[in-house]
Design a protein around this motif. Structure first.
Motif, PDB file in Angstrom:
ATOM      1  N   GLY A   1     -11.516   1.934   1.916  1.00 13.54           N
ATOM      2  CA  GLY A   1     -10.558   0.947   2.432  1.00 13.54           C
ATOM      3  C   GLY A   1     -10.247   1.106   3.903  1.00 13.54           C
ATOM      4  N   VAL A   2     -10.563   2.263   4.493  1.00  9.28           N
ATOM      5  CA  VAL A   2     -10.308   2.469   5.922  1.00  9.28           C
ATOM      6  C   VAL A   2     -11.029   1.411   6.762  1.00  9.28           C
ATOM      7  CG1 VAL A   2     -10.654   4.059   7.864  1.00  9.28           C
ATOM      8  CG2 VAL A   2      -9.865   4.933   5.654  1.00  9.28           C
ATOM      9  N   TYR A   3     -12.174   0.960   6.306  1.00 14.30           N
ATOM     10  CA  TYR A   3     -12.944  -0.015   7.086  1.00 14.30           C
ATOM     11  C   TYR A   3     -12.160  -1.289   7.363  1.00 14.30           C
ATOM     12  CZ  TYR A   3     -16.965   2.915   5.829  1.00 14.30           C
ATOM     13  OH  TYR A   3     -17.835   3.957   5.664  1.00 14.30           O
TER      14      TYR A   3
ATOM     15  N   ARG B   1       7.368   5.246  -5.918  1.00 14.22           N
ATOM     16  CA  ARG B   1       8.149   4.058  -5.546  1.00 14.22           C
ATOM     17  C   ARG B   1       9.293   4.445  -4.606  1.00 14.22           C
ATOM     18  NH1 ARG B   1       9.080  -0.927  -8.050  1.00 14.22           N
ATOM     19  NH2 ARG B   1       7.663  -0.283  -9.741  1.00 14.22           N
ATOM     20  N   GLU B   2       9.925   5.581  -4.899  1.00 12.29           N
ATOM     21  CA  GLU B   2      11.037   6.031  -4.066  1.00 12.29           C
ATOM     22  C   GLU B   2      10.575   6.350  -2.644  1.00 12.29           C
ATOM     23  OE1 GLU B   2      10.373   7.095  -7.149  1.00 12.29           O
ATOM     24  OE2 GLU B   2      12.059   6.118  -8.174  1.00 12.29           O
ATOM     25  N   ASP B   3       9.400   6.977  -2.519  1.00 11.97           N
ATOM     26  CA  ASP B   3       8.848   7.255  -1.187  1.00 11.97           C
ATOM     27  C   ASP B   3       8.686   5.967  -0.394  1.00 11.97           C
ATOM     28  OD1 ASP B   3       8.517  10.002  -1.728  1.00 11.97           O
ATOM     29  OD2 ASP B   3       6.497   9.693  -2.518  1.00 11.97           O
ATOM     30  N   ILE B   4       8.136   4.964  -1.044  1.00  8.47           N
ATOM     31  CA  ILE B   4       7.808   3.705  -0.370  1.00  8.47           C
ATOM     32  C   ILE B   4       9.072   2.992   0.087  1.00  8.47           C
ATOM     33  CG2 ILE B   4       6.816   1.400  -0.757  1.00  8.47           C
ATOM     34  CD1 ILE B   4       4.804   2.915  -2.674  1.00  8.47           C
ATOM     35  N   VAL B   5      10.062   2.944  -0.775  1.00  8.78           N
ATOM     36  CA  VAL B   5      11.314   2.264  -0.440  1.00  8.78           C
ATOM     37  C   VAL B   5      12.069   3.035   0.644  1.00  8.78           C
ATOM     38  CG1 VAL B   5      13.545   1.539  -1.322  1.00  8.78           C
ATOM     39  CG2 VAL B   5      11.485   1.126  -2.686  1.00  8.78           C
ATOM     40  N   ALA B   6      12.208   4.349   0.448  1.00 10.41           N
ATOM     41  CA  ALA B   6      12.995   5.160   1.379  1.00 10.41           C
ATOM     42  C   ALA B   6      12.389   5.187   2.774  1.00 10.41           C
ATOM     43  CB  ALA B   6      13.139   6.577   0.840  1.00 10.41           C
ATOM     44  N   GLN B   7      11.057   5.196   2.851  1.00 14.93           N
ATOM     45  CA  GLN B   7      10.381   5.290   4.147  1.00 14.93           C
ATOM     46  C   GLN B   7       9.996   3.926   4.713  1.00 14.93           C
ATOM     47  OE1 GLN B   7       7.197   8.320   4.159  1.00 14.93           O
ATOM     48  NE2 GLN B   7       8.124   9.162   2.304  1.00 14.93           N
ATOM     49  N   GLY B   8      10.245   2.857   3.966  1.00 14.23           N
ATOM     50  CA  GLY B   8       9.888   1.527   4.423  1.00 14.23           C
ATOM     51  C   GLY B   8       8.393   1.367   4.629  1.00 14.23           C
ATOM     52  N   LEU B   9       7.604   1.935   3.723  1.00 16.27           N
ATOM     53  CA  LEU B   9       6.151   1.886   3.863  1.00 16.27           C
ATOM     54  C   LEU B   9       5.619   0.493   3.521  1.00 16.27           C
ATOM     55  CD1 LEU B   9       5.263   5.312   2.190  1.00 16.27           C
ATOM     56  CD2 LEU B   9       5.561   4.799   4.625  1.00 16.27           C
ATOM     57  N   PRO B  10       4.556   0.062   4.212  1.00 16.72           N
ATOM     58  CA  PRO B  10       4.007  -1.280   3.982  1.00 16.72           C
ATOM     59  C   PRO B  10       3.116  -1.361   2.747  1.00 16.72           C
ATOM     60  CG  PRO B  10       2.748  -0.182   5.688  1.00 16.72           C
ATOM     61  CD  PRO B  10       3.872   0.755   5.326  1.00 16.72           C
ATOM     62  N   LEU B  11       3.708  -1.040   1.587  1.00 12.35           N
ATOM     63  CA  LEU B  11       3.005  -1.070   0.315  1.00 12.35           C
ATOM     64  C   LEU B  11       3.894  -1.710  -0.736  1.00 12.35           C
ATOM     65  CD1 LEU B  11       1.650   2.604   0.210  1.00 12.35           C
ATOM     66  CD2 LEU B  11       0.254   0.548   0.500  1.00 12.35           C
ATOM     67  N   PRO B  12       3.319  -2.371  -1.733  1.00  5.57           N
ATOM     68  CA  PRO B  12       4.132  -2.860  -2.851  1.00  5.57           C
ATOM     69  C   PRO B  12       4.800  -1.670  -3.538  1.00  5.57           C
ATOM     70  CG  PRO B  12       1.919  -3.805  -2.910  1.00  5.57           C
ATOM     71  CD  PRO B  12       1.894  -2.723  -1.884  1.00  5.57           C
ATOM     72  N   PRO B  13       6.112  -1.698  -3.743  1.00 11.52           N
ATOM     73  CA  PRO B  13       6.792  -0.558  -4.376  1.00 11.52           C
ATOM     74  C   PRO B  13       6.225  -0.272  -5.767  1.00 11.52           C
ATOM     75  CG  PRO B  13       8.380  -2.018  -3.355  1.00 11.52           C
ATOM     76  CD  PRO B  13       7.069  -2.746  -3.322  1.00 11.52           C
ATOM     77  N   ALA B  14       5.687   0.920  -5.932  1.00 11.31           N
ATOM     78  CA  ALA B  14       5.104   1.354  -7.199  1.00 11.31           C
ATOM     79  C   ALA B  14       4.787   2.831  -7.057  1.00 11.31           C
ATOM     80  CB  ALA B  14       3.831   0.559  -7.527  1.00 11.31           C
TER      81      ALA B  14
ATOM     82  N   HIS C   1      -3.563   2.322  13.163  1.00 10.98           N
ATOM     83  CA  HIS C   1      -2.884   3.523  12.670  1.00 10.98           C
ATOM     84  C   HIS C   1      -1.560   3.183  11.990  1.00 10.98           C
ATOM     85  CE1 HIS C   1      -5.633   6.406  14.481  1.00 10.98           C
ATOM     86  NE2 HIS C   1      -5.651   5.658  15.560  1.00 10.98           N
ATOM     87  N   ARG C   2      -0.887   2.154  12.478  1.00  8.18           N
ATOM     88  CA  ARG C   2       0.428   1.797  11.950  1.00  8.18           C
ATOM     89  C   ARG C   2       0.381   1.457  10.455  1.00  8.18           C
ATOM     90  NH1 ARG C   2       3.486  -3.142  12.263  1.00  8.18           N
ATOM     91  NH2 ARG C   2       5.724  -2.740  12.276  1.00  8.18           N
ATOM     92  N   ASN C   3      -0.729   0.877  10.039  1.00  7.07           N
ATOM     93  CA  ASN C   3      -0.870   0.482   8.635  1.00  7.07           C
ATOM     94  C   ASN C   3      -1.861   1.357   7.874  1.00  7.07           C
ATOM     95  OD1 ASN C   3       0.848  -1.959   8.168  1.00  7.07           O
ATOM     96  ND2 ASN C   3      -0.321  -2.709   9.926  1.00  7.07           N
ATOM     97  N   TYR C   4      -2.144   2.552   8.424  1.00  8.69           N
ATOM     98  CA  TYR C   4      -3.143   3.416   7.788  1.00  8.69           C
ATOM     99  C   TYR C   4      -2.770   3.755   6.344  1.00  8.69           C
ATOM    100  CZ  TYR C   4      -6.624   6.997   7.107  1.00  8.69           C
ATOM    101  OH  TYR C   4      -7.686   7.718   6.608  1.00  8.69           O
ATOM    102  N   ILE C   5      -1.496   3.833   6.059  1.00  4.20           N
ATOM    103  CA  ILE C   5      -1.037   4.162   4.717  1.00  4.20           C
ATOM    104  C   ILE C   5      -1.570   3.164   3.682  1.00  4.20           C
ATOM    105  CG2 ILE C   5       1.109   2.810   4.795  1.00  4.20           C
ATOM    106  CD1 ILE C   5       0.884   6.382   3.413  1.00  4.20           C
TER     107      ILE C   5
ATOM    108  N   ARG D   1     -11.454   2.453  -9.047  1.00  6.23           N
ATOM    109  CA  ARG D   1     -10.565   1.887  -8.030  1.00  6.23           C
ATOM    110  C   ARG D   1      -9.354   2.780  -7.797  1.00  6.23           C
ATOM    111  NH1 ARG D   1     -11.493  -3.278 -11.091  1.00  6.23           N
ATOM    112  NH2 ARG D   1      -9.304  -3.304 -11.711  1.00  6.23           N
ATOM    113  N   ARG D   2      -8.907   3.469  -8.850  1.00  6.34           N
ATOM    114  CA  ARG D   2      -7.722   4.325  -8.738  1.00  6.34           C
ATOM    115  C   ARG D   2      -7.940   5.511  -7.793  1.00  6.34           C
ATOM    116  NH1 ARG D   2      -3.383   4.566 -12.160  1.00  6.34           N
ATOM    117  NH2 ARG D   2      -3.485   6.854 -12.045  1.00  6.34           N
ATOM    118  N   PHE D   3      -9.181   5.941  -7.629  1.00  2.00           N
ATOM    119  CA  PHE D   3      -9.425   7.028  -6.679  1.00  2.00           C
ATOM    120  C   PHE D   3      -9.060   6.606  -5.258  1.00  2.00           C
ATOM    121  CE2 PHE D   3     -12.393   8.447 -10.074  1.00  2.00           C
ATOM    122  CZ  PHE D   3     -11.873   9.724 -10.252  1.00  2.00           C
ATOM    123  N   CYS D   4      -9.152   5.328  -4.976  1.00  2.00           N
ATOM    124  CA  CYS D   4      -8.742   4.818  -3.663  1.00  2.00           C
ATOM    125  C   CYS D   4      -7.220   4.739  -3.562  1.00  2.00           C
ATOM    126  CB  CYS D   4      -9.341   3.436  -3.422  1.00  2.00           C
ATOM    127  SG  CYS D   4     -11.134   3.379  -3.315  1.00  2.00           S
ATOM    128  N   SER D   5      -6.605   4.081  -4.509  1.00  2.00           N
ATOM    129  CA  SER D   5      -5.174   3.769  -4.391  1.00  2.00           C
ATOM    130  C   SER D   5      -4.249   4.912  -4.807  1.00  2.00           C
ATOM    131  CB  SER D   5      -4.838   2.521  -5.221  1.00  2.00           C
ATOM    132  OG  SER D   5      -5.287   2.650  -6.553  1.00  2.00           O
TER     133      SER D   5
END
Length: 207
Positions: free
Chosen positions: A64-66, A114-127, A77-81, A101-105
């Motif tokens: 997915g880095v590509y 989910r808590e990491d994503i919400v607390a850090q405001g990461l650009p990912l669907p909370p899960a 870099h800003r959206n590398y996560i 596919r799970r090896f990627c995600s």
């Protein structure tokens, strides 16, 4: 389930890599991660794991880095996560099963909640993006010992523990649990298979 072989996976990398430099950086990293995982798999207590599945997971995990390279060959870099989720989408479009596919995600850091994503405001669907199977955990763990921003050297277990400490004691504990389960790989000298042309792109990536 049919697992693609290394030649098929290399072809997927070549298909999705925007430049030869990006291919060299990402595909070499994936090969290095497989080399680390293969070494760890030699431990008798891990003989029950599916080595073919782990090999495919290692070789595919960062595809997915590509999608984060722009038209000028610069990495976002800003959206590398997001690279894990983007890799999941690539493999889905290619018709590969969810187990691959799970090896990627589900390999980023020592697992994203989910808590990491919400607390850090990461650009990912909370899960929860956590490695669950032993195969997933081993791919995630092996990935911690090499970074694309320093492609010609390994990271030690202690270096990674220091890095992950900035995300909290629970992340250090998660890494140490993986370390206890899989052991420390023997990492010495330059990274096998590292090609000089990758040096021009070295600053563009991270594990």
């Amino acid at each position: 389930m049919r697992i693609p072989d290394p030649a098929e996976i290399r072809a997927l990398h070549e298909k999705h890599a925007p430049t030869a430099e990006a291919f060299g950086l990402v595909h070499t990293h994936c090969e290095v991660v497989w080399g680390i995982a293969e070494q760890l798999l030699s431990a008798p207590h891990l003989a029950h794991l599916d080595a073919d599945l782990i090999r495919a997971g290692c070789l595919l995990h960062d595809i997915g880095v590509y999608r984060l390279y722009d038209d000028q060959g610069q990495l976002d870099h800003r959206n590398y996560i997001r690279h894990g989720l983007l890799g999941h989408e690539i493999l889905e479009a290619e018709g590969l099963p969810e187990v691959l596919r799970r090896f990627c995600s589900h390999h980023t850091g020592v697992g994203l909640t989910r808590e990491d994503i919400v607390a850090q405001g990461l650009p990912l669907p909370p899960a929860d993006y956590l490695a669950v199977t032993e195969e997933e955990k081993l791919v995630m763990y092996a990935d911690k010992f090499h970074t694309k921003s320093r492609p010609s050297v390994y990271l030690s277990a202690d270096e990674y523990a220091l890095h992950v400490a900035r995300f909290g004691a629970q992340k250090v504990a998660a890494f140490e649990a993986l370390r206890a389960q899989f052991g420390d790989p023997a990492l010495t000298g330059p990274v096998p298979g590292f090609r000089p042309e990758n040096r021009s792109a070295a600053a563009a990536g991270r594990a």
